[in-house]
Design an enzyme around this catalytic site. Structure first.
Site, PDB file in Angstrom:
ATOM      1  N   ARG A   1     -13.676   2.209   2.726  1.00  0.00           N
ATOM      2  CA  ARG A   1     -12.994   1.089   3.161  1.00  0.00           C
ATOM      3  C   ARG A   1     -13.673  -0.063   4.018  1.00  0.00           C
ATOM      4  O   ARG A   1     -14.112  -0.407   4.810  1.00  0.00           O
ATOM      5  CB  ARG A   1     -11.897   1.132   2.927  1.00  0.00           C
TER       6      ARG A   1
ATOM      7  N   ARG B   1     -10.917   5.130   5.648  1.00  0.00           N
ATOM      8  CA  ARG B   1     -10.693   4.375   6.909  1.00  0.00           C
ATOM      9  C   ARG B   1     -12.499   3.692   7.942  1.00  0.00           C
ATOM     10  O   ARG B   1     -12.563   4.783   8.839  1.00  0.00           O
ATOM     11  CB  ARG B   1      -9.883   4.174   7.534  1.00  0.00           C
TER      12      ARG B   1
ATOM     13  N   HIS C   1       2.217   9.754  15.385  1.00  0.00           N
ATOM     14  CA  HIS C   1       1.012  10.914  15.327  1.00  0.00           C
ATOM     15  C   HIS C   1       2.454  12.242  15.346  1.00  0.00           C
ATOM     16  O   HIS C   1       2.401  13.441  14.785  1.00  0.00           O
ATOM     17  CB  HIS C   1       0.744  10.645  16.746  1.00  0.00           C
TER      18      HIS C   1
ATOM     19  N   GLU D   1      -3.145  -4.915  -3.040  1.00  0.00           N
ATOM     20  CA  GLU D   1      -1.777  -4.657  -1.578  1.00  0.00           C
ATOM     21  C   GLU D   1      -0.809  -5.949  -1.106  1.00  0.00           C
ATOM     22  O   GLU D   1      -0.150  -5.523  -0.844  1.00  0.00           O
ATOM     23  CB  GLU D   1      -2.602  -4.181   0.361  1.00  0.00           C
TER      24      GLU D   1
ATOM     25  N   CYS E   1      -3.149   4.743  -3.660  1.00  0.00           N
ATOM     26  CA  CYS E   1      -3.315   5.765  -2.586  1.00  0.00           C
ATOM     27  C   CYS E   1      -2.189   4.899  -0.774  1.00  0.00           C
ATOM     28  O   CYS E   1      -1.294   4.822  -1.561  1.00  0.00           O
ATOM     29  CB  CYS E   1      -4.846   5.364  -0.955  1.00  0.00           C
TER      30      CYS E   1
ATOM     31  N   ASN F   1       1.494   1.154   0.595  1.00  0.00           N
ATOM     32  CA  ASN F   1       2.787   0.862   1.276  1.00  0.00           C
ATOM     33  C   ASN F   1       2.709  -0.574   1.917  1.00  0.00           C
ATOM     34  O   ASN F   1       3.694  -1.377   2.259  1.00  0.00           O
ATOM     35  CB  ASN F   1       1.949   1.618   2.877  1.00  0.00           C
TER      36      ASN F   1
END
Length: 754
Positions: free
Chosen positions: A505, A469, A362, A603, A674, A626
């Site tokens: 998603r 999300r 964060h 993914e 993304c 990622n």
């Protein structure tokens, strides 16, 4: 030996400086292995020399004066081979180099081990004996283990400039600590150490003498922290964009809800005192987040831990002391929370450095939103010893320069000025389309998961939402949200962006993202029950979410549905069947819904090889770079020991992406990317060359990526892609892309300056 090793490590850790640490080491090691001498040589690579820096048994007057070429003598042999050398009679070895002034003519037995830190040899630890002696295997292991422990202290001293305090050391190059880029930019200022306001973990369990009083204290402490958060929120309102400022609203919700306070009060009622009840409750909530696979959500555990510390302060009848920050403060700490960041006046904050964390921490996200350079994951950071020292933060390279000399400081001041001009220039791109000079449009979307993201995403010039999300509303409740609740949330997002597309998603939770009301415990959550797997195993949850999405879309008609973590064609077929079932149910009930475009996320490696089969079934593919990079390279990017191996420009990743694009395009289906790769200007050039149809990134990265697209023709990007596909090393690939960006006048996107 293990107990001796433990005592030596503790003594070395407590040493005031490196000189004392080295002195302790040679004295204790000499005694531990009954050697006649023990010495430490440190390597000055810039000068090509190994220098005697500490000894017990040789002539102490030679410390800092004995200098051997890096490859000279037995010391040089240990350095070159980076492995131990154990000789019964050292003078008989052909590489032996006699140095008379050290008094070593009396010694025969020799054991030397390299001091290595992340593959880099920093020096050599040596023991000698007068008699002919080959050291035992356990003695060799002892020295190897101790050298590995000593390496961290030497590496920090090398980076922080402490080596210059040793006799005879000569600095040859700029010193810096390595970490991970957290937020791009250059920060010049003074290190300001941040310590936790309370040690929550140290609180014991105790019987409550007066439960009623303990309950009252808890409620008062929660109220006091709520007031602090409101004050901090007001201070940051005009500094942070709304999506990041929403964090303070989330804090307030946690303090107002029954989950934290209710849990602590329940423990008080069972007999625990307030601090112990608080500690147990905070630990329970933190553990839920830390067990999650999603890096963004896992980092949220630190936010809860920070709230717990603040509450504990008030329980202990203390209040946070006001801190006097220097004019250009660079915060350094093991972990720095959002509230600690907010406590610094914006005009005094020059940078952030964290010992732990990743680009999804964060603090990194907030730093990017505020335009503050940040470096995270700096494992060699010695917080207490750097407090008050001048620092330079290079958020592009993930480097922290300690006590920089005048030349280094002047250069970074120049680069910082150039960067300011670059940022100002990017604002002019807001209303311009993301179109290449040769006329190729590449829509730029945003990734989000909070309603508070809507306004800043629209202001960034985003053409829609590439990834929303949906699991976040599930995370903040104590039960599964109902169909109407979900519909209301989705409708707000769809309406805000209409007629631009919004990709929702479906639920991505499971063993690695355990909901408090739906616990799942697995030995390996990275490969466990999650994403589409749990949705298919619980169609009652999946159907409810799908119905909510379709109903929300009934009037705005800009919905796209995205299925996460698909690894089998059979999973995709079953999910599509359930989507059609939800549609047919609503039609039969009289709802005016439509079948939205449906996509699958790529993914996992199995999905790469089935991309063409997926494309025959869905309307689009979206690559989650990622997770794909981590699975392809078997690297956890948040693990500091292997984080340097995580590189989305690895040839395997690039070829996997190219295979996905080619497979999808053979069936006329678009491909989006993304994740962080879509927001990296260097990677964006290659994605453009591959023929990626759209990119989805954070609102903060969008202007930089737009500049790349508007400056780089697709034909030129394709030629660059062909060149880098011939390369085998990610570092070489990145250098080639950077050269191309420099030639195109875009160098300021990948380094300080323009």
């Amino acid at each position: 030996m293990l107990e001796i090793l433990s005592h030596i490590v503790q003594e070395v850790s407590a040493a005031a400086d490196l000189a004392q640490a080295l002195a302790i080491t040679v004295a204790r090691v000499r005694a531990a292995v009954s050697a006649d001498a023990c010495s430490i040589y440190l390597s000055e690579r810039g000068r090509g020399e190994n220098v005697l820096m500490a000894t017990e048994g040789l002539n102490p007057e030679m410390v800092g004066k004995v200098r051997l070429k890096l490859h000279e003598g037995l010391i040089g042999l240990v350095y070159t081979r980076a492995e131990p050398l154990n000789r019964e009679d050292a003078p008989a070895h052909p590489n032996y180099r006699f140095v008379a002034k050290t008094g070593e003519d009396l010694y025969h037995g020799f054991l030397g081990v390299p001091i290595i830190h992340y593959r880099k040899v920093l020096g050599v630890l040596v023991v000698r004996s007068r008699e002919r002696r080959k050291y035992a295997e356990d003695e060799v292991s002892f020295l190897v283990t101790l050298a590995a422990q000593l390496a961290g202290a030497i590496a920090h001293a090398e980076a922080s400039g402490s080596l210059e305090e040793l006799p005879g050391h000569r600095a040859t190059e700029p010193r810096f600590l390595n970490g991970l880029p957290g937020s791009p930019g250059v920060g010049i200022g003074t290190a300001t150490a941040i310590y936790p306001p309370a040690e929550l973990q140290a609180v014991p369990d105790r019987a409550a003498e007066d439960p009623a009083r303990e309950e009252a204290d808890l409620r008062d402490a929660f109220s006091a922290v709520r007031a602090e958060i409101q004050t901090l929120s007001a201070r940051m309102k005009d500094v942070l964009p709304p999506e990041e400022h929403a964090l303070f609203d989330a804090y307030a919700l946690m303090l107002d809800g029954e989950s934290l306070l209710g849990g602590a009060l329940a423990r008080v009622r069972t007999g625990n005192w307030a601090p112990g009840a608080l500690r147990a409750t905070i630990q329970e909530h933190v553990q839920r987040f830390e067990e999650m696979h999603d890096t963004y959500l896992r980092e949220r555990g630190e936010d809860i831990r920070d709230l717990g510390r603040r509450i504990l302060i008030h329980l202990q009848s203390r209040t946070p002391a006001a801190k006097d920050y220097p004019e250009h403060a660079i915060l350094i700490g093991e972990e720095i929370s959002a509230t600690q960041l907010a406590e610094v006046p914006r005009e005094r904050l020059a940078g952030v450095v964290c010992q732990r964390g990743s680009s999804t921490s964060h603090v990194a996200i907030l730093a990017r939103a505020m335009g503050i350079p940040a470096v995270v994951g700096v494992e060699d950071l010695r917080i207490g010893r750097l407090d008050g020292h001048p620092l330079i933060v290079d958020g592009y390279q993930g480097r922290v320069y300690v006590r920089p000399n005048a030349v280094v400081r002047k250069e970074f001041q120049r680069l910082a000025a150039q960067e300011a001009r670059l940022t100002s220039g990017l604002e002019a791109l807001h209303d311009l389309p993301a179109e290449t000079p040769d006329g190729v449009r590449v829509p730029l979307y945003v990734n989000t998961g909070l309603l508070a993201d809507i306004s800043p995403s629209l202001r960034s010039g985003a053409e829609g939402v590439g990834l929303y999300r949906t699991e976040l509303p599930f995370m903040i409740r104590d039960r599964f949200p109902g169909e109407d609740e979900q519909r209301a949330i989705y409708l707000q997002v769809l309406r805000a962006f209409a007629p631009r597309p919004v990709t929702l998603r479906t639920l991505d939770v499971g063993g690695d993202k355990a909901l408090p009301y739906f616990p799942v415990h697995e030995e390996n959550p990275f490969l466990g029950w999650r994403g589409i797997r749990i949705s298919l195993d619980h169609p009652e949850i999946f159907i409810t979410q799908l119905r909510a999405m379709l109903r929300a879309d009934a009037k705005v008609r800009n919905l796209q549905v995205l299925l996460p973590m698909v690894s089998w064609v059979a999973e995709l077929d079953e999910a599509l069947q359930l989507i059609r079932r939800a549609y047919q149910e609503l039609v039969s009930e009289g709802e005016t819904v439509r079948m939205p475009p449906v996509g699958a996320m790529i993914e996992v490696p199995s999905a790469v090889y089935q991309a063409e089969a997926f494309a025959r079934r869905v309307d689009f593919l979206s690559v989650g770079t990622n997770d794909l990079t981590q699975y392809l390279l078997a690297v956890d990017r948040n693990n500091g020991r292997v984080a340097a191996l995580y590189d989305s420009l690895h040839p395997a990743v690039l070829r996997a992406l190219l295979q996905v694009v080619e497979g999808a395009h053979r069936h006329g289906k678009p491909v989006s990317v993304c994740g962080e790769m879509a927001g990296d200007p260097a990677a964006a050039v290659l994605l453009l060359g591959m023929g990626i149809d759209s990119l989805s990134t954070s609102a903060a990265n969008l202007p930089r990526v737009k500049w790349v697209i508007r400056s780089f023709p697709r034909t030129r990007a394709r030629a660059l892609l062909d060149q880098v596909l011939e390369l085998e090393d990610p570092g070489a690939i990145r250098r080639r892309i950077h050269e191309a960006l420099e030639q195109a006048g875009l160098g300021g996107l990948v380094r300080a300056g323009s």
